[in-house]
Design an enzyme around this catalytic site. Sequence first.
Site, PDB file in Angstrom:
ATOM      1  N   HIS A   1      34.153  32.210  35.971  1.00 13.20           N
ATOM      2  CA  HIS A   1      35.029  31.796  37.137  1.00 13.20           C
ATOM      3  C   HIS A   1      34.379  31.110  38.202  1.00 13.20           C
ATOM      4  CE1 HIS A   1      38.718  33.545  39.508  1.00 13.20           C
ATOM      5  NE2 HIS A   1      38.053  32.912  40.486  1.00 13.20           N
TER       6      HIS A   1
ATOM      7  N   ASN B   1      39.674  26.759  43.420  1.00 11.88           N
ATOM      8  CA  ASN B   1      39.319  27.078  41.993  1.00 11.88           C
ATOM      9  C   ASN B   1      39.419  25.602  41.500  1.00 11.88           C
ATOM     10  OD1 ASN B   1      39.720  30.150  41.263  1.00 11.88           O
ATOM     11  ND2 ASN B   1      41.275  29.769  42.883  1.00 11.88           N
TER      12      ASN B   1
ATOM     13  N   ARG C   1      47.888  33.842  41.452  1.00 12.36           N
ATOM     14  CA  ARG C   1      46.988  35.005  42.287  1.00 12.36           C
ATOM     15  C   ARG C   1      45.969  34.224  43.158  1.00 12.36           C
ATOM     16  NH1 ARG C   1      42.543  37.664  43.662  1.00 12.36           N
ATOM     17  NH2 ARG C   1      41.724  37.178  41.746  1.00 12.36           N
ATOM     18  N   ASP C   2      44.687  34.021  42.279  1.00 16.59           N
ATOM     19  CA  ASP C   2      43.664  33.768  43.416  1.00 16.59           C
ATOM     20  C   ASP C   2      43.752  32.466  43.879  1.00 16.59           C
ATOM     21  OD1 ASP C   2      41.083  34.094  44.291  1.00 16.59           O
ATOM     22  OD2 ASP C   2      40.011  32.900  42.513  1.00 16.59           O
TER      23      ASP C   2
ATOM     24  N   HIS D   1      34.300  28.416  41.485  1.00 22.73           N
ATOM     25  CA  HIS D   1      35.020  27.539  42.506  1.00 22.73           C
ATOM     26  C   HIS D   1      34.324  26.324  42.727  1.00 22.73           C
ATOM     27  CE1 HIS D   1      37.881  30.765  44.144  1.00 22.73           C
ATOM     28  NE2 HIS D   1      37.114  31.345  43.124  1.00 22.73           N
TER      29      HIS D   1
ATOM     30  N   CYS E   1      42.962  24.155  50.214  1.00 18.09           N
ATOM     31  CA  CYS E   1      43.346  22.810  50.373  1.00 18.09           C
ATOM     32  C   CYS E   1      42.149  21.915  50.154  1.00 18.09           C
ATOM     33  CB  CYS E   1      44.010  22.586  51.388  1.00 18.09           C
ATOM     34  SG  CYS E   1      44.700  20.597  51.631  1.00 18.09           S
TER      35      CYS E   1
END
Lengths: 296, 296
Positions: B205, B247, B13-14, B207, B238
């Site tokens: 969560h 992530n 998903r994310d 990144h 990317c």
Amino acid sequence: MPESVRIVEVGPRDGLQNEKVAIPVTTRLELIKRLAAAGLRSIEVGSFVSPKRIPQMAGTDQVVRQLPMDDEVRYPVLVPNQQGMAAAIDAGAREIAIFASASETFSWKNINCSIAESIERFRPVVEMANANHVAVRGYVSCVLGCPYEGPVPIDAVVSVSQRLAQLGCYEISLGDTIGIGTPLQARTAVRAVAQDIGIDALAVHFHDTRGQAMANILACLEEGVAVVDSAVAGLGGCPYARGATGNVSTEDLLFMLHGMGVTTGVDLGSVIDAGLFISAELGRSTGSKVAQAMIA
Amino acid sequence: MPESVRIVEVGPRDGLQNEKVAIPVTTRLELIKRLAAAGLRSIEVGSFVSPKRIPQMAGTDQVVRQLPMDDEVRYPVLVPNQQGMAAAIDAGAREIAIFASASETFSWKNINCSIAESIERFRPVVEMANANHVAVRGYVSCVLGCPYEGPVPIDAVVSVSQRLAQLGCYEISLGDTIGIGTPLQARTAVRAVAQDIGIDALAVHFHDTRGQAMANILACLEEGVAVVDSAVAGLGGCPYARGATGNVSTEDLLFMLHGMGVTTGVDLGSVIDAGLFISAELGRSTGSKVAQAMIA
């Protein structure tokens, strides 16, 4: 967590030595000058090894000769033997780095002798350094694992660190040469060596081969380590090639340290610029995520 | 440090939502099945948003319908409103995720309403979930910084977390949406929210936009956080393009956790394989450094 951290910038040596493209002396000098201007106060500038073995370090004598030697910035050079030491002194080096492995097999494969022999070989090198008022830094490789032996006993790490310190190294840099360690392991190694030679004489040196470098550094900072090796642009293995083994990026490290209120005396923006400069010369993208985010 | 960690795999998903290439339903299902087979027990599988707005998530209803729904694996889907909730229930979803921002400006720019309004809009969604025995997870975005406002007050993070918990979320995932935070900041946010809703109801969560994700996770683990979101292959931007915002990689996270003796129930090798599979489908290299080192 230390209030301030001294970064030992290893890009021009450990970084460029492991890049495919060999960079000419004038460009290496330009990089070093930019890094010094950014506020870095320890910059490893080259290696007095055979240019046949490591062509990327050819002309290190010219690099050292043309450096603006002052009392503010240390410019250590790697020295593998007495011959290299003589050349380093001749060029005017004021600091050298010597090295030993915590793994017997790695020692044999890398320099074709045992750990004990490698340290004895450095004894006359350090004597030459002392006689010429040249400071000596020591590297221990494979502290969190060996490509041949796998796990490395903590006693071996402590022992070789101790012997390098006794030989006369003012600082010992513990290196996870193959980037295999994780934070608790890094913390345990640092704690064990610090008990022996003191936390103030310790530095850490991580490669980000498996993405663990930043977390490992955090764990070591929490142990009180205040000297960290890193390379501008994450030099030392193109991050976009298979088996990337680059050093942890100076830019990403600075972002973490400054974000935690730890002072370094280094200007992040200037290091990003220096990293983009050398990355362009190498014909590759920067290995620093902070730099990538800035240019996006 | 927790003894075991539950990973919430957000790659399908994310991750995929933020990749340029849209991946067909059958391939997404294959990825999800591989991730479940690797031992992952929470896998976010899609989003019931308009396919016009996010074409990468088109066909989420078909993904959910074809999943092997059992009691072992949770397959949350992102739901933005009542319409999406109705579709999620119709497809047979047993868990949803809702979201709110800790930054007013981000809330307006992202979903065109205030934080307070966004939470009120989710009230009937959660009521529908409760009536249908669907579990609800909550995301808080911009917890360590906002692209528009810059720093985000910790009180705002606590307040929105509290309101989502009160609404009925069994778990709140604190998201550093733009990957701008550093470890002490992450620790402070976790500590503040945990005081309010309890550490057991918290997930993190991150990144890796600026290379801080792994260090931030370590700091949060040290605070007792035992649920971590991550994406196989570091999906979600990317890593070889400008402004990579992927992530944190599930593989690199697993390597760190297992290296520290933290159990996850997940087989790293199988996740690496799944990551190489989806990277090939996307026509890009994996964003996992562990995977890169393995295939070198």
